[in-house]
Design an enzyme around this catalytic site. Structure first.
Site, PDB file in Angstrom:
ATOM      1  CG  ASP A 130     -69.319  -5.949  30.744  1.00  0.00           C
ATOM      2  OD1 ASP A 130     -69.988  -6.716  30.018  1.00  0.00           O
ATOM      3  OD2 ASP A 130     -69.224  -6.086  31.989  1.00  0.00           O
TER       4      ASP A 130
ATOM      5  CG  ASN B 155     -72.681  -9.674  29.478  1.00  0.00           C
ATOM      6  OD1 ASN B 155     -71.639  -9.042  29.688  1.00  0.00           O
ATOM      7  ND2 ASN B 155     -72.703 -10.930  29.085  1.00  0.00           N
TER       8      ASN B 155
ATOM      9  CG  ASP C   7     -69.155 -10.754  30.986  1.00  0.00           C
ATOM     10  OD1 ASP C   7     -68.870  -9.572  30.707  1.00  0.00           O
ATOM     11  OD2 ASP C   7     -69.136 -11.672  30.142  1.00  0.00           O
TER      12      ASP C   7
ATOM     13  CG  ASP D 285     -70.621  -7.091  25.871  1.00  0.00           C
ATOM     14  OD1 ASP D 285     -71.049  -6.031  25.387  1.00  0.00           O
ATOM     15  OD2 ASP D 285     -70.713  -7.380  27.097  1.00  0.00           O
TER      16      ASP D 285
ATOM     17  CG  ASP E  76     -57.430  -9.398  13.922  1.00  0.00           C
ATOM     18  OD1 ASP E  76     -56.694 -10.009  13.127  1.00  0.00           O
ATOM     19  OD2 ASP E  76     -56.984  -8.704  14.856  1.00  0.00           O
TER      20      ASP E  76
ATOM     21  CG  ASP F 235     -52.537 -12.235  13.763  1.00  0.00           C
ATOM     22  OD1 ASP F 235     -52.340 -11.166  14.347  1.00  0.00           O
ATOM     23  OD2 ASP F 235     -52.078 -13.338  14.160  1.00  0.00           O
TER      24      ASP F 235
ATOM     25  CD  GLU G  38     -49.559  -8.220  13.197  1.00  0.00           C
ATOM     26  OE1 GLU G  38     -49.175  -7.756  14.273  1.00  0.00           O
ATOM     27  OE2 GLU G  38     -49.830  -9.426  13.044  1.00  0.00           O
TER      28      GLU G  38
ATOM     29  CG  HIS H 105     -53.871  -5.766  20.076  1.00  0.00           C
ATOM     30  ND1 HIS H 105     -53.722  -5.362  18.765  1.00  0.00           N
ATOM     31  CD2 HIS H 105     -53.646  -7.094  20.079  1.00  0.00           C
ATOM     32  CE1 HIS H 105     -53.418  -6.403  18.020  1.00  0.00           C
ATOM     33  NE2 HIS H 105     -53.373  -7.475  18.795  1.00  0.00           N
ATOM     34  CG  ASP H 106     -49.821  -7.020  19.373  1.00  0.00           C
ATOM     35  OD1 ASP H 106     -50.496  -7.653  20.215  1.00  0.00           O
ATOM     36  OD2 ASP H 106     -49.817  -7.285  18.158  1.00  0.00           O
TER      37      ASP H 106
HETATM   38  O1  TEU Z   1     -49.053  -9.963  16.468  1.00  0.00           O
HETATM   39  C1  TEU Z   1     -47.933 -10.364  15.749  1.00  0.00           C
HETATM   40  C2  TEU Z   1     -46.753  -9.649  16.142  1.00  0.00           C
HETATM   41  O2  TEU Z   1     -46.039  -9.127  15.342  1.00  0.00           O
HETATM   42  C3  TEU Z   1     -46.526  -9.684  17.587  1.00  0.00           C
HETATM   43  O3  TEU Z   1     -45.607 -10.691  17.793  1.00  0.00           O
HETATM   44  C4  TEU Z   1     -46.034  -8.449  18.122  1.00  0.00           C
HETATM   45  O4  TEU Z   1     -44.857  -8.066  17.505  1.00  0.00           O
HETATM   46  C5  TEU Z   1     -45.806  -8.689  19.551  1.00  0.00           C
HETATM   47  O5  TEU Z   1     -47.065  -8.877  20.112  1.00  0.00           O
HETATM   48  C6  TEU Z   1     -45.107  -7.570  20.191  1.00  0.00           C
HETATM   49  O6  TEU Z   1     -44.786  -7.970  21.466  1.00  0.00           O
HETATM   50  C7  TEU Z   1     -50.256 -10.549  16.156  1.00  0.00           C
HETATM   51  C8  TEU Z   1     -51.312 -10.047  17.100  1.00  0.00           C
HETATM   52  O7  TEU Z   1     -51.481  -8.668  16.920  1.00  0.00           O
HETATM   53  C9  TEU Z   1     -50.927 -10.418  18.491  1.00  0.00           C
HETATM   54  O8  TEU Z   1     -51.831  -9.898  19.440  1.00  0.00           O
HETATM   55  C10 TEU Z   1     -50.896 -11.926  18.572  1.00  0.00           C
HETATM   56  O9  TEU Z   1     -50.457 -12.323  19.834  1.00  0.00           O
HETATM   57  C11 TEU Z   1     -49.982 -12.520  17.504  1.00  0.00           C
HETATM   58  O10 TEU Z   1     -50.191 -11.961  16.224  1.00  0.00           O
HETATM   59  C12 TEU Z   1     -50.243 -14.006  17.356  1.00  0.00           C
HETATM   60  O11 TEU Z   1     -51.476 -14.199  16.725  1.00  0.00           O
HETATM   61 CA    CA Z   2     -69.600  -8.633  28.703  1.00  0.00          CA
END
Ligand code: TEU
Ligand code: CA
Length: 570
Positions: A24, A26, A28, A32, A101, A203, A246, A319-320
């Site tokens: 970050d 700025n 907040d 960013d 993305d 995605d 993905e 991130h998932d």
């Molecule tokens: O994720 C798709 C996906 O396969 C997810 O459902 C994943 O299996 C799940 O998050 C696991 O718990 C993509 C993105 O990476 C995710 O962040 C989004 O929420 C999702 O698509 C909808 O756009």
């Molecule tokens: Ca920021």
């Protein structure tokens, strides 16, 4: 440009950034674009050649940007279009390409297309989404469930119809059968290509064609390949860029079809088998016992199924997913050993590594204790469902969700030992820093301020990643063939080889010693010298050909034979 340099993405490491949690600038409390730009020097020191950042476009942020309301604007949370241009330029100067993305299976319900689509049954946008009349009983058109809970259909009183939403109701699915939709999406991709991006992560791209008639599934419908081919065909610089799809729920056959070079669709897919080995096939909230063999089989399925014609991507977390060291390693007693062992196992396989931010310093899961720690829409919906529908006690609901919640890997990046780990100067970051922030951070691992403690004392996961990334730049790891020699429930041994060089990669992924039987350490027939260098996360004995090799708990050793470049040794 020759053909080889067009395939730059086969010879690079991609670094995956979750923008709101990176840095970050700025104050907040939210990461960013300028924050990413300030850290380009760090990324280049790490050795990565490309970054893929999660969606930074205008969005109500119901699903942290995976619900886009304007694909051509940057959300003010993250900065401006000028900031994006500046980031692309700074990255380019450092030899780092930028991937965006694209969330093209669905938009936000605030997108002007959807606002128009829901207001009239015959306007220009009426067919941009997937509208169906109610079932005879007035209920949803079919029994599909949304990934984040509830029916996948939402009733719209205005149109007196249901629309399909495979994720939240605020993420209506686009109707790719409508050529006008496909044209819009190509134009958006070209808008960004013209600004200098080098490709896209797409995605849930295997959900764009639904099979309503045949098998009745929403995944890998009959027209996915055709749509992707048409899409690529219409892209500017289509042969220079990379498209990473993905693809949850994909099969090997479909993955091949989408990535076969002559099909002109995608270059790589992100597969899911290996991130499901510890989950029940029916629910991510139900844990399942797993061992090293399960993980190896999930990874090898695509190595064998896709190579040599198609190319693999290699990722350990994102991130998932929960943090890789907490999930497949031991984030306490064997923190350093298991984080480095996992990096070795994954990234030395053939394919393009995609390293998720924070994994390179061994960031661990967040200690989720209450409902307040659940910020992600998926976690919150699951919690409400467990407590209200399944009548779980709150503590039990938390216990089920905590180990797998997406929140685990979305905590801010730990840069230094300062307040909020140097992520922000704000009073309150958007999500609290992981409490390990004082011990696990970039500064300590980069500059060696090792003050002891479980996460200190010369245990720099970051420096190990740098070595691995350098090793990946050798011919051996760029082009060497994979030979899986041995694996069991504890450990794995695989080789990478060219006619001149050979690597033996040994990894033990359990908290007991493991043994690689001597019969698999026979180097006969391989035209390389027996002199070797070692990359190792633990003190190990000399390798004796034909003798059993003992691997300590959570360890990795890479024996290099032949003329592999000297900087490869650690
Ligand atoms: O994720 C798709 C996906 O396969 C997810 O459902 C994943 O299996 C799940 O998050 C696991 O718990 C993509 C993105 O990476 C995710 O962040 C989004 O929420 C999702 O698509 C909808 O756009
Ligand atoms: Ca920021």
């Amino acid at each position: 440009m020759n053909n080889e340099s067009l395939l730059w993405w086969k010879n690079t490491v991609i670094y995956h950034i979750y923008p709101r949690s990176f840095y970050d600038t700025n104050g907040d409390g939210i990461g960013d674009l300028n924050g990413i730009r300030e850290k380009v020097a760090y990324l280049s020191e790490l050795g990565v050649g490309a970054i893929w950042m999660g969606p930074v476009f205008t969005s109500p942020q119901v699903d942290n940007g995976y619900d886009i309301a304007n694909y051509r604007e940057i959300d003010p949370l993250f900065g401006t279009l000028e900031d994006m241009d500046a980031l692309i330029a700074t990255a380019e100067e450092a030899g780092i390409r930028v991937l965006l993305d694209l969330v093209f299976n669905h938009t936000s319900d605030q997108h002007p297309w959807f606002v128009a689509s829901q207001s009239e049954r015959n306007g220009d946008y009426h067919d941009y989404y997937i509208w169906r009349d109610p079932a005879p009983n007035g209920g949803p058109p079919n029994d599909w469930m949304a990934w984040f809970g509830g029916s996948a259909w939402t009733y719209n009183p205005h149109r007196e119809q249901y629309y399909l939403n495979l994720f939240t109701p605020q993420q209506p699915d686009l109707n790719w059968e409508n050529p006008a939709v496909r044209k819009e999406l190509v134009d958006i991709a070209n808008f960004w290509l013209d600004r200098g991006v080098a490709g896209f992560r797409m995605d849930v791209i295997n959900l764009i064609s639904k099979d309503f008639a045949g098998a009745g599934t929403w995944c890998d419908g009959p027209r996915v390949l055709e749509y992707l081919q048409e899409f690529r065909q219409n892209l500017h610089r289509r042969d220079e860029i990379v498209l990473v799809g993905e693809t949850p729920g994909i099969t090997v056959d479909r993955a091949r079809a989408y990535t076969l070079p002559e099909n002109g669709a995608l270059d790589m897919v992100l597969t899911f088998d290996h991130v499901m080995v510890d989950q029940s096939p029916t629910s991510k909230w139900v844990p399942q016992r797993w061992n090293t063999a399960d993980l190896i089989e999930a990874l090898l399925k695509y190595q064998e199924g896709l190579a040599p014609e198609c190319w693999n991507s290699i990722y350990a977390s994102n991130h998932d997913q929960p943090r890789v060291v907490s999930r497949f390693g031991d984030d306490d007693r064997y923190w350093y050993e298991s984080a480095t062992a996992l990096a070795t196992l994954f990234y030395l396989l053939p394919g393009t590594p995609i390293v998720y931010q924070g994994d390179e310093i061994g960031m661990i899961n967040f200690p989720i204790k209450t409902m307040q720690d659940l910020v992600d829409v998926e976690s919150r919906n699951a919690y409400n469902n467990f407590v209200n529908e399944e009548r779980c006690a709150p503590a039990e609901a938390i216990a089920r969700i905590a180990p797998v919640a997406r929140d685990n890997s979305r905590t801010p990046m730990q840069w230094s030992g300062d307040r909020h780990s140097g992520f922000t100067t704000a009073e309150k970051p958007w999500y609290p820093l992981n409490p390990t922030g004082e011990e696990i951070h970039v500064h300590r691992q980069m500059y060696g301020q090792n003050n002891g403690g479980a996460h200190g004392e010369n245990r720099s996961i970051l420096r190990y990643y740098q070595h691995v990334i350098r090793l990946l730049q050798t011919d051996l790891f760029r082009s060497g063939e994979l030979d899986l020699l041995f694996y069991n429930d504890r450990a794995v041994l695989y080789a990478r080889e060219t006619p001149f060089e050979r690597a033996l990669v040994m990894v033990n992924l359990c908290s007991h010693e493991a043994l690689i039987p001597g019969e698999y350490l026979n180097n006969e027939g391989t035209p390389v010298t027996y002199s070797y260098r070692v990359l190792s996360n633990t003190p190990v004995p000399e390798l004796q050909i034909n003798e059993d090799f003992h691997l300590p708990p959570f360890s990795a050793v890479v024996h290099l034979f032949g003329s592999v470049m000297s900087s490869a040794s650690a």
